[in-house]
Scaffold this active site. Sequence first.
Site, PDB file in Angstrom:
ATOM      1  N   LYS A   1       6.630  -1.443 -21.867  1.00 57.34           N
ATOM      2  CA  LYS A   1       5.586  -0.660 -21.383  1.00 57.34           C
ATOM      3  C   LYS A   1       4.920   0.091 -22.532  1.00 57.34           C
ATOM      4  O   LYS A   1       3.573   0.131 -22.664  1.00 57.34           O
ATOM      5  CB  LYS A   1       5.875   0.251 -20.289  1.00 57.34           C
ATOM      6  CG  LYS A   1       6.379  -0.277 -18.927  1.00 57.34           C
ATOM      7  CD  LYS A   1       6.803   0.757 -17.949  1.00 57.34           C
ATOM      8  CE  LYS A   1       7.956   1.501 -18.480  1.00 57.34           C
ATOM      9  NZ  LYS A   1       9.300   1.158 -18.668  1.00 57.34           N
TER      10      LYS A   1
ATOM     11  N   ARG B   1      19.951   3.688 -15.623  1.00 56.79           N
ATOM     12  CA  ARG B   1      18.548   3.657 -15.898  1.00 56.79           C
ATOM     13  C   ARG B   1      18.001   2.475 -14.875  1.00 56.79           C
ATOM     14  O   ARG B   1      17.169   2.445 -14.201  1.00 56.79           O
ATOM     15  CB  ARG B   1      17.997   3.416 -17.279  1.00 56.79           C
ATOM     16  CG  ARG B   1      18.193   4.921 -17.663  1.00 56.79           C
ATOM     17  CD  ARG B   1      18.268   4.838 -19.333  1.00 56.79           C
ATOM     18  NE  ARG B   1      16.907   4.456 -19.725  1.00 56.79           N
ATOM     19  CZ  ARG B   1      16.562   4.163 -21.124  1.00 56.79           C
ATOM     20  NH1 ARG B   1      17.653   4.057 -21.799  1.00 56.79           N
ATOM     21  NH2 ARG B   1      15.581   3.810 -21.516  1.00 56.79           N
TER      22      ARG B   1
ATOM     23  N   ARG C   1       7.005   6.980 -10.986  1.00 61.19           N
ATOM     24  CA  ARG C   1       8.427   6.488 -11.029  1.00 61.19           C
ATOM     25  C   ARG C   1       9.114   6.561  -9.804  1.00 61.19           C
ATOM     26  O   ARG C   1      10.324   6.221  -9.475  1.00 61.19           O
ATOM     27  CB  ARG C   1       9.340   7.009 -12.262  1.00 61.19           C
ATOM     28  CG  ARG C   1       9.779   5.895 -13.194  1.00 61.19           C
ATOM     29  CD  ARG C   1      10.250   6.879 -14.113  1.00 61.19           C
ATOM     30  NE  ARG C   1      11.054   6.132 -15.272  1.00 61.19           N
ATOM     31  CZ  ARG C   1      10.945   6.000 -16.432  1.00 61.19           C
ATOM     32  NH1 ARG C   1       9.845   6.111 -16.831  1.00 61.19           N
ATOM     33  NH2 ARG C   1      11.660   5.548 -17.304  1.00 61.19           N
TER      34      ARG C   1
ATOM     35  N   ARG D   1      16.409  -1.406 -29.834  1.00 63.09           N
ATOM     36  CA  ARG D   1      14.924  -0.269 -29.892  1.00 63.09           C
ATOM     37  C   ARG D   1      15.002   0.828 -31.175  1.00 63.09           C
ATOM     38  O   ARG D   1      15.991   1.503 -31.040  1.00 63.09           O
ATOM     39  CB  ARG D   1      14.569   0.115 -28.598  1.00 63.09           C
ATOM     40  CG  ARG D   1      13.574   1.077 -28.404  1.00 63.09           C
ATOM     41  CD  ARG D   1      12.839   1.184 -27.304  1.00 63.09           C
ATOM     42  NE  ARG D   1      13.672   1.963 -26.242  1.00 63.09           N
ATOM     43  CZ  ARG D   1      13.035   2.134 -25.068  1.00 63.09           C
ATOM     44  NH1 ARG D   1      11.867   1.588 -24.661  1.00 63.09           N
ATOM     45  NH2 ARG D   1      13.563   2.516 -24.267  1.00 63.09           N
TER      46      ARG D   1
ATOM     47  N   ARG E   1      16.464   6.514 -29.833  1.00 63.71           N
ATOM     48  CA  ARG E   1      16.495   7.378 -28.672  1.00 63.71           C
ATOM     49  C   ARG E   1      18.186   7.827 -28.295  1.00 63.71           C
ATOM     50  O   ARG E   1      18.925   6.615 -28.133  1.00 63.71           O
ATOM     51  CB  ARG E   1      15.966   7.114 -27.503  1.00 63.71           C
ATOM     52  CG  ARG E   1      14.370   7.369 -27.483  1.00 63.71           C
ATOM     53  CD  ARG E   1      13.538   6.495 -26.616  1.00 63.71           C
ATOM     54  NE  ARG E   1      14.173   6.677 -25.192  1.00 63.71           N
ATOM     55  CZ  ARG E   1      13.593   6.081 -24.214  1.00 63.71           C
ATOM     56  NH1 ARG E   1      12.329   5.354 -24.465  1.00 63.71           N
ATOM     57  NH2 ARG E   1      14.099   6.001 -22.931  1.00 63.71           N
TER      58      ARG E   1
END
Length: 222
Positions: free
Chosen positions: A17, A176, A92, A131, A165
């Site tokens: 996203k 998650r 969400r 990431r 992160r």
Amino acid sequence: MTHPTVLILLGPPGAGKGTQARMLEEKFGLVQLSTGDLLRAAVAAGTKAGKAAKAVMEAGELVSDAIVLAILKDRLTEPDTAKGVILDGFPRTPGQAEALDALLAEQDLKISAAVSIEVDDAAMVERVSGRYTCGSCGEGYHDSFKQPVNAGTCDKCGSTEFKRRADDNAETVGARLTAYHAQTAPLIAYYETRGVLRTVDGMSAIETIAADLDAVVTQVSA
Ligand code: ADP
Ligand code: ADP
Ligand code: ZN
């Protein structure tokens, strides 16, 4: 007069996203509104909302609708959002989706498209755990899938500082994904019923997905 574009990007953690939203910003002059980024900024600034959100985010659960909505509304008052927005990571929950409908109705706006970026759960852990982002401009990278052209130097701004992160680890990713399936995935049917749902194959290459999204945005903004 054409209406500003309101594009929703739906998808689990690591679907792409943020990567796609940044590309669409550049191509179409839209503004990316990432509630994850806004929440991380609130945590870093130590605001009241940030203090309430920190532990929830680290556990991989969803921050309350009240906090997220307050932060999003605040951001929407800034003038740069007038041309159109890409909602990245919002809504969400069904409650957030209903609140968004009400907010847009007040401003005589509507959702241009809600794009579901479809990816296998199995790919998520790898996407998320590899990431990292540029510490200066926020450009996204990946250990295996998207390295800077010159190792250690951001392609976009030349910075040599990168960050990861706190919640991008194998333990939190399970929570998650659970939150995604329980609370966010039902929005796919919600937007299908409203006739604004589009789907793209999130397992494709970044450029292929970008081309698919380009076609959607071009069509809905015509
Ligand atoms: P999201 O915002 O949906 O959580 P990101 O855009 O941050 O996801 O992407 C997660 C990670 O996967 C990043 O490291 C990114 O570089 C990488 N990535 C994004 N899209 C793809 C893709 N289509 N194929 C492989 N890796 C991707
Ligand atoms: P990703 O796309 O990788 O899941 P985000 O940056 O969108 O990550 O979100 C990171 C965390 O911030 C989420 O796990 C959740 O705790 C919180 N968050 C972000 N957006 C929302 C939202 N719309 N509602 C509730 N919590 C959110
Ligand atoms: Zn950079």
